[in-house]
Design a protein around this motif. Structure first.
Motif, mmCIF file in Angstrom:
data_model
loop_
_atom_site.group_PDB
_atom_site.id
_atom_site.type_symbol
_atom_site.label_atom_id
_atom_site.label_comp_id
_atom_site.label_asym_id
_atom_site.label_seq_id
_atom_site.Cartn_x
_atom_site.Cartn_y
_atom_site.Cartn_z
ATOM 1 N N MET A 16 -15.210 -7.446 -3.459
ATOM 2 C CA MET A 16 -13.890 -7.805 -4.018
ATOM 3 C C MET A 16 -12.930 -7.487 -2.767
ATOM 4 N N THR A 17 -12.213 -8.596 -2.187
ATOM 5 C CA THR A 17 -11.025 -8.892 -0.948
ATOM 6 C C THR A 17 -10.261 -8.842 -1.789
ATOM 7 N N ILE A 18 -9.069 -7.931 -0.867
ATOM 8 C CA ILE A 18 -7.671 -7.780 -0.882
ATOM 9 C C ILE A 18 -6.432 -7.440 -0.161
ATOM 10 N N ASN A 19 -5.371 -8.200 0.259
ATOM 11 C CA ASN A 19 -4.982 -8.102 1.290
ATOM 12 C C ASN A 19 -4.659 -6.532 1.163
ATOM 13 N N ALA A 20 -4.730 -5.800 2.961
ATOM 14 C CA ALA A 20 -4.440 -4.293 2.644
ATOM 15 C C ALA A 20 -2.922 -4.194 3.372
ATOM 16 N N SER A 21 -2.466 -4.393 3.591
ATOM 17 C CA SER A 21 -0.968 -4.533 4.042
ATOM 18 C C SER A 21 -0.153 -3.261 3.067
ATOM 19 N N GLY A 22 0.736 -2.499 3.590
ATOM 20 C CA GLY A 22 1.571 -1.496 2.784
ATOM 21 C C GLY A 22 2.405 -2.306 1.988
ATOM 22 N N GLY A 23 2.925 -3.241 2.839
ATOM 23 C CA GLY A 23 4.517 -3.056 1.787
ATOM 24 C C GLY A 23 4.164 -4.044 -0.003
ATOM 25 N N PRO A 24 3.252 -4.734 0.112
ATOM 26 C CA PRO A 24 2.520 -5.516 -1.278
ATOM 27 C C PRO A 24 2.739 -3.632 -2.844
#
Length: 316
Positions: A144-152
């Motif tokens: 699995m790949t996810i967006n790893a920025s904190g804001g979301p």
């Protein structure tokens, strides 16, 4: 929400291309070791099908299923199928995955499932992970790949530890710090916690071979992204799989985030002609070649030069 294929051309991302090549290189190693065979590829092909094309050509996978939640996207995906054996399943992953898991024909072969999200960690992604780990056929590979920025996850870093714990449960330490959830540390933090979640879920599901971690990669694609994955081996396949993934040459755990320098085709060709070499390239050596790069850019190219993509625009 606008479909992601309207925002990003998924075939033109060098860091993503390197990440994908590292993953497929690892899977080829597993295939060669006879740990896995006759895989069914399941993922999000969008309208580009870049990973599907590679899965067919590089891994010789015949049967493939693409999940497409956007109605127009599903129609375009059907039109753009790269091979006859690609099947489009229209619907969101939370609805489609349970249908796939209940399909007896699909359960007869191991899966290579890559849920390559463009969104961040949330309840629906956790539900997908849990369902696959609990129900996928033995000897499957799950990524699995996810967006790893904190804001979301939570705009304020002080709220992120509790939010992550609410999503991943007991694998998250009670004392997870705010520092570990800052933007620069969050991809590494999420990678480790997601891996722990997958291991824990396999134990809870009483899978005989458990979950064997095989991939943890961080790259930047405008925003930081993290990919985590591994095997759901049959009990008898564990020793061979563990030997392959613990090798010093195993590509699934790169020590640094994948941040490829932007280079012209000529620069790529000139640098590749200098590699491999016993002595590392340095800035002076690059300058002698006729151009210049920062030391960090040179190190990144040296590390990933075998996987470096070459794109050209053709005009008539």
């Amino acid at each position: 929400m606008m479909a992601s294929f309207n925002v990003v051309n998924y075939s033109l991302r060098p860091n993503k291309s390197i990440q994908r090549s590292l993953v497929f290189d690892g899977i080829k190693t597993l295939q060669a070791s006879s740990t896995i065979d006759e895989l069914i590829y399941i993922g999000f092909g969008s309208i580009w099908f870049t990973d599907f094309t590679l899965a067919h050509r590089e891994l010789r996978i015949r049967d493939m299923i693409s999940i497409e939640g956007d109605e127009i996207g599903a129609k375009r995906a059907n039109f753009n199928r790269p091979f006859k054996t690609v099947r489009i399943e229209s619907g969101f992953s939370n609805d489609v995955i349970p249908k796939l898991l209940s399909d007896k024909k699909l359960q007869s072969k191991p899966w290579l499932m890559w849920l390559d999200y463009d969104r961040s960690l949330e309840e629906s992604t956790v539900d997908d992970m849990r369902a696959v780990i609990e129900g996928a056929p033995q000897n499957s590979i799950f990524l699995m790949t996810i967006n790893a920025s904190g804001g979301p996850i939570a705009k304020a870093p002080k709220n992120r530890p509790q939010r992550i714990k609410s999503l991943l449960g007991s694998v998250v330490p009670d004392d997870l710090s705010q520092d570990a959830c800052q933007e620069d540390q969050l991809p590494s933090t999420l990678g480790k916690l997601l891996e722990d979640f997958l291991i824990s879920t396999a134990v809870s599901a009483a899978r005989p071979g458990g979950f064997l971690p095989a991939f943890r990669l961080i790259y930047k694609d405008g925003t930081p992204m993290v990919t985590v994955g591994g095997l759901l081996p049959a009990k008898g396949a564990v020793p061979a799989a563990r030997e392959a993934t613990s090798s010093a040459t195993w590509p699934g755990f790169p020590p640094m985030p994948i941040i490829a320098p932007h280079l012209t085709l000529r620069e790529v060709a000139v640098l590749q002609a200098e590699l491999p070499r016993k002595r590392s390239l340095d800035r002076k050596a690059v300058q002698r070649l006729g151009f210049d790069l920062e030391e960090e850019q040179i190190r990144a190219f040296e590390r990933y030069y075998r996987y470096y993509p070459a794109f050209a625009q053709i005009t008539t």
